[in-house]
Design a protein around this motif. Structure first.
Motif, PDB file in Angstrom:
ATOM      1  N   GLU A 280      19.937  15.286  -4.619  1.00 17.02           N
ATOM      2  CA  GLU A 280      21.402  15.875  -4.485  1.00 17.02           C
ATOM      3  C   GLU A 280      22.032  15.044  -3.258  1.00 17.02           C
ATOM      4  O   GLU A 280      21.294  14.969  -2.071  1.00 17.02           O
ATOM      5  CB  GLU A 280      21.647  17.307  -4.713  1.00 17.02           C
ATOM      6  N   GLN A 281      23.368  14.899  -3.527  1.00 20.83           N
ATOM      7  CA  GLN A 281      24.162  14.536  -2.475  1.00 20.83           C
ATOM      8  C   GLN A 281      23.961  15.440  -0.920  1.00 20.83           C
ATOM      9  O   GLN A 281      24.004  14.697  -0.004  1.00 20.83           O
ATOM     10  CB  GLN A 281      25.430  14.393  -2.698  1.00 20.83           C
ATOM     11  N   ALA A 282      23.794  16.657  -1.133  1.00 20.11           N
ATOM     12  CA  ALA A 282      23.805  17.829  -0.155  1.00 20.11           C
ATOM     13  C   ALA A 282      22.422  17.288   0.626  1.00 20.11           C
ATOM     14  O   ALA A 282      22.317  17.467   1.571  1.00 20.11           O
ATOM     15  CB  ALA A 282      23.617  19.015  -0.734  1.00 20.11           C
ATOM     16  N   ASP A 283      21.583  16.510   0.011  1.00 15.76           N
ATOM     17  CA  ASP A 283      20.104  16.241   0.795  1.00 15.76           C
ATOM     18  C   ASP A 283      20.439  14.950   1.435  1.00 15.76           C
ATOM     19  O   ASP A 283      19.331  14.795   2.394  1.00 15.76           O
ATOM     20  CB  ASP A 283      18.991  15.984  -0.390  1.00 15.76           C
ATOM     21  N   LEU A 284      21.496  14.216   1.538  1.00 16.42           N
ATOM     22  CA  LEU A 284      21.535  13.167   2.327  1.00 16.42           C
ATOM     23  C   LEU A 284      21.245  13.181   3.870  1.00 16.42           C
ATOM     24  O   LEU A 284      20.383  12.238   4.316  1.00 16.42           O
ATOM     25  CB  LEU A 284      23.076  12.380   2.111  1.00 16.42           C
ATOM     26  N   PRO A 285      21.955  14.147   4.613  1.00 17.72           N
ATOM     27  CA  PRO A 285      21.589  14.178   5.990  1.00 17.72           C
ATOM     28  C   PRO A 285      20.006  14.487   6.235  1.00 17.72           C
ATOM     29  O   PRO A 285      19.363  13.789   7.134  1.00 17.72           O
ATOM     30  CB  PRO A 285      22.389  15.348   6.602  1.00 17.72           C
ATOM     31  N   ALA A 286      19.336  15.154   5.528  1.00 19.89           N
ATOM     32  CA  ALA A 286      17.983  15.321   5.732  1.00 19.89           C
ATOM     33  C   ALA A 286      16.975  14.041   5.290  1.00 19.89           C
ATOM     34  O   ALA A 286      16.230  13.563   5.985  1.00 19.89           O
ATOM     35  CB  ALA A 286      17.377  16.534   4.687  1.00 19.89           C
ATOM     36  N   ILE A 287      17.490  13.376   4.363  1.00 18.70           N
ATOM     37  CA  ILE A 287      16.860  12.100   3.848  1.00 18.70           C
ATOM     38  C   ILE A 287      17.078  10.985   5.040  1.00 18.70           C
ATOM     39  O   ILE A 287      16.341  10.508   5.311  1.00 18.70           O
ATOM     40  CB  ILE A 287      17.252  11.580   2.626  1.00 18.70           C
ATOM     41  N   VAL A 288      18.228  10.858   5.522  1.00 22.24           N
ATOM     42  CA  VAL A 288      18.563   9.823   6.658  1.00 22.24           C
ATOM     43  C   VAL A 288      17.775  10.317   7.854  1.00 22.24           C
ATOM     44  O   VAL A 288      17.330   9.293   8.649  1.00 22.24           O
ATOM     45  CB  VAL A 288      19.942   9.647   6.657  1.00 22.24           C
ATOM     46  N   ALA A 289      17.878  11.339   8.088  1.00 15.88           N
ATOM     47  CA  ALA A 289      17.064  11.844   9.406  1.00 15.88           C
ATOM     48  C   ALA A 289      15.668  11.386   9.200  1.00 15.88           C
ATOM     49  O   ALA A 289      15.040  11.158  10.206  1.00 15.88           O
ATOM     50  CB  ALA A 289      17.251  13.326   9.458  1.00 15.88           C
ATOM     51  N   MET A 290      14.856  11.566   8.013  1.00 19.09           N
ATOM     52  CA  MET A 290      13.515  11.256   7.829  1.00 19.09           C
ATOM     53  C   MET A 290      13.321   9.570   7.803  1.00 19.09           C
ATOM     54  O   MET A 290      12.430   9.106   8.569  1.00 19.09           O
ATOM     55  CB  MET A 290      13.116  11.644   6.464  1.00 19.09           C
ATOM     56  N   LEU A 291      14.541   9.026   7.501  1.00 18.23           N
ATOM     57  CA  LEU A 291      14.303   7.545   7.425  1.00 18.23           C
ATOM     58  C   LEU A 291      14.523   6.973   8.774  1.00 18.23           C
ATOM     59  O   LEU A 291      13.777   5.916   9.247  1.00 18.23           O
ATOM     60  CB  LEU A 291      15.687   6.727   6.476  1.00 18.23           C
ATOM     61  N   ALA A 292      15.143   7.633   9.756  1.00 16.71           N
ATOM     62  CA  ALA A 292      15.406   7.490  10.977  1.00 16.71           C
ATOM     63  C   ALA A 292      14.226   7.897  11.987  1.00 16.71           C
ATOM     64  O   ALA A 292      13.926   7.213  12.884  1.00 16.71           O
ATOM     65  CB  ALA A 292      16.663   7.777  11.621  1.00 16.71           C
TER      66      ALA A 292
END
Lengths: 152, 152
Positions: A10-22
């Motif tokens: 969901e859109q609320a997961d975006l910060p956690a996803i981007v943190a993992m990508l980084a």
């Protein structure tokens, strides 16, 4: 022990996803984790959600997002009109590495592809990720191809 | 000399496309060129045409289909929300091989990806296709990845 939950992001997961990508030896040079997140991430997320052939997944454990991957379902003519499922952007949070979660995630993704009648599952892995290669071969993938990229 | 025309494939092109998929050292074992074509090809073609993120192209010269490739446009979060264009199922008719058409086709596909704002173009090539690898490196691709497949 809680079991990890697999669900659509969901859109609320975006910060956690981007943190993992980084948080990755290769990803750290190419992502931007500053908040609020760059609109390019939000637009990409919206494009993913709007496309029925894209599935951006997260894995949650005790309310925390600890893994992500994306599946792209692609119709094609070759192999007598076989659908392919392509697995991209697999990441696991530091706290969950070495726990066997990667194996669970990839096998889960393969099952999603099977449920969508794909006859091929494919992914590429940077040549530098030698541990990942052993892992993919161990769970039944064949490293039969060379993967090429061009940055525009 | 006529110049090849690049255009979106139509259903009437299917026999020519499937013939090219089959007329290949790797493809000959996995395609079925019997007419009428297996419905699996027709269904796959319809799925491709219905998906705005898939582009099945043919190359025509003097009214004859001499090449095909497919581009899959994929939104994704990594690389700050970069769209990728993936090139699949590149084939050239026997009569047109060695004519420089492959180079034109791939450069054309890269331009399609650029026009769709992709920041990454990617493809995989079977490890057995050594000539193709030299070719992709020559036109600016980097063979940075290993490509894995699993047949379901």
């Amino acid at each position: 022990m809680s079991e990890p939950i697999f669900r659509r992001a969901e859109q609320a997961d975006l910060p956690a996803i981007v943190a993992m990508l980084a948080d990755d030896i290769l990803g750290q040079q190419r992502e931007d984790t500053r908040m609020p997140l760059a609109t390019s991430y939000v637009h990409a997320f919206q494009a993913i959600q709007a496309d029925p052939n894209q599935f951006l997944a997260v894995v949650e454990l005790n309310g925390e997002v600890i893994g992500t991957l994306q599946i792209s379902y692609m119709p094609g003519l070759s192999h007598q009109g076989a659908w392919r499922g392509e697995i991209e952007s697999v990441r696991i949070a530091q706290s969950a590495r070495g726990s066997g979660l990667g194996r669970k995630m990839i096998l889960w993704a393969v099952e999603q592809c099977r449920a969508r009648q794909c006859r091929i599952v494919q992914l590429t892995s940077d040549l530098k990720r030698v541990d990942a290669h052993r892992f993919y071969e161990h769970i039944g993938f064949t490293g039969s191809h060379k993967g090429y990229k061009m940055m525009l």
